[in-house]
Design an enzyme around this catalytic site. Structure first.
Site, PDB file in Angstrom:
ATOM      1  CG  ASP A  23       2.119 -11.547 -21.270  1.00  0.00           C
ATOM      2  OD1 ASP A  23       2.759 -12.595 -21.034  1.00  0.00           O
ATOM      3  OD2 ASP A  23       0.964 -11.544 -21.731  1.00  0.00           O
ATOM      4  CB  SER A  83      19.292 -24.428 -19.135  1.00  0.00           C
ATOM      5  OG  SER A  83      18.802 -25.733 -19.155  1.00  0.00           O
ATOM      6  CG  LEU A 143      20.545 -16.239 -10.973  1.00  0.00           C
ATOM      7  CD1 LEU A 143      21.742 -16.060 -10.046  1.00  0.00           C
ATOM      8  CD2 LEU A 143      20.771 -17.439 -11.896  1.00  0.00           C
ATOM      9  CE  LYS A 145      14.508 -23.712 -16.795  1.00  0.00           C
ATOM     10  NZ  LYS A 145      14.658 -22.282 -17.146  1.00  0.00           N
ATOM     11  CE1 TYR A 154      12.415 -25.504 -14.363  1.00  0.00           C
ATOM     12  CE2 TYR A 154      13.900 -27.292 -13.781  1.00  0.00           C
ATOM     13  CZ  TYR A 154      13.643 -25.936 -13.914  1.00  0.00           C
ATOM     14  OH  TYR A 154      14.638 -25.024 -13.612  1.00  0.00           O
TER      15      TYR A 154
END
Length: 284
Positions: free
Chosen positions: A58, A136, A17, A155, A151
């Protein structure tokens, strides 16, 4: 200022994206700074553009993030829209994933974005304007995805701090949006973007089934068009009243509506007991 003169800063822009958004922005005449861990990957993916500043960053190193923001301001004079897009998927049951694996996912997906926010806000407060998009997932609104607990937790954190951020910066003319996409056809489910547990536990059939489904069936078959997702975000950046929560995709809407209905049902079923929890008032 015309909308297409705004300066965008996009993280995780060498694929997915982020890359789609950067290409669309440059094609529309925006000035864009974009980051990746590897400068060569980013430059090759995007190509040469007069209005483009590729940056090797980074995200979990604060001085690296600060230098990138500083270079963006030096080149373009300001930062108008930030997209915290960098992140990666983590698949594995909570019992399977080690402390190290879990923390590494939080480092990039949560603390990397917080570093960018912390370093860009002084410039946005100086401008008294700006818009921060934090990417998110629908998994940051509903955690009902076996094998994606860590995960989803990262989010959910992104959604939570974006809500607080919006309240904190509103008086400075700055807006914040949490973007919660469903399944879009990017490289997100490829091995390069999806970590799997080093020590899987066979007992978790639901997790193994989910892993197989995501890696073999859903990957490269996602219904969402990332170019259309990028267009929605650009439209939101132009809005005087952008959404705090931007769900993307009919699948995201379906999951969100199911979660909201579940919460309302739980609240209604337990309301009598769960609200009878204050101290009893004693009448004198």
């Amino acid at each position: 200022m015309m909308n297409n003169q705004k300066v965008w800063f996009v993280t995780g822009a060498s694929k997915g994206l982020g890359l789609t958004l950067v290409k669309k922005l440059l094609g529309s005449g925006y000035q864009v700074a974009a980051t990746s861990r590897n400068l060569g990957d980013l430059a090759n993916a995007v190509g040469e553009h007069e209005n483009f500043l590729p940056l090797a960053v980074d995200l979990i190193n604060e001085s690296s993030v600060e230098a990138a923001i500083s270079q963006t301001i030096t080149k373009f004079g300001r930062v108008d829209v930030v997209v915290n897009n960098a992140g990666y998927g983590m698949l594995g049951a909570l019992e399977e994933l080690s402390d190290k694996e879990s923390r590494e996912n939080f480092d990039i997906n949560v603390f990397g974005s917080l570093n960018v926010i912390r370093k860009v806000l002084p410039q946005m407060r100086k401008q008294q304007s700006g818009h921060i998009f934090n990417i998110s997932s629908i998994g940051g609104f509903s955690g009902n995805f076996p094998g994606f607990g860590i995960y989803c937790a990262t989010k959910f954190a992104v959604a939570g701090f974006t809500e607080s951020l919006a309240a904190e910066v509103k008086s400075h003319g700055i807006k914040a949006t949490v973007v919660e996409p469903g399944y879009f056809r990017t490289a997100f489910l490829n091995a390069s973007s999806l970590a799997v547990p080093a020590s899987p536990i066979d007992a978790y059939k639901e997790v193994r089934d989910s892993q197989a489904m995501h890696q073999n069936d859903i990957n490269n078959q996602q219904p969402g068009d990332p170019a259309k997702a990028a267009e929605v975000m650009i439209e939101a950046s132009k809005s005087e009243n952008p959404p705090l929560h931007l769900f993307l995709g009919p699948d995201a809407y379906q999951v969100a509506e199911a979660k909201i209905a579940d919460v309302q049902r739980d609240m209604a079923n337990w309301k009598f007991l769960a609200t009878a929890t204050n101290f009893e008032e004693v009448n004198a």
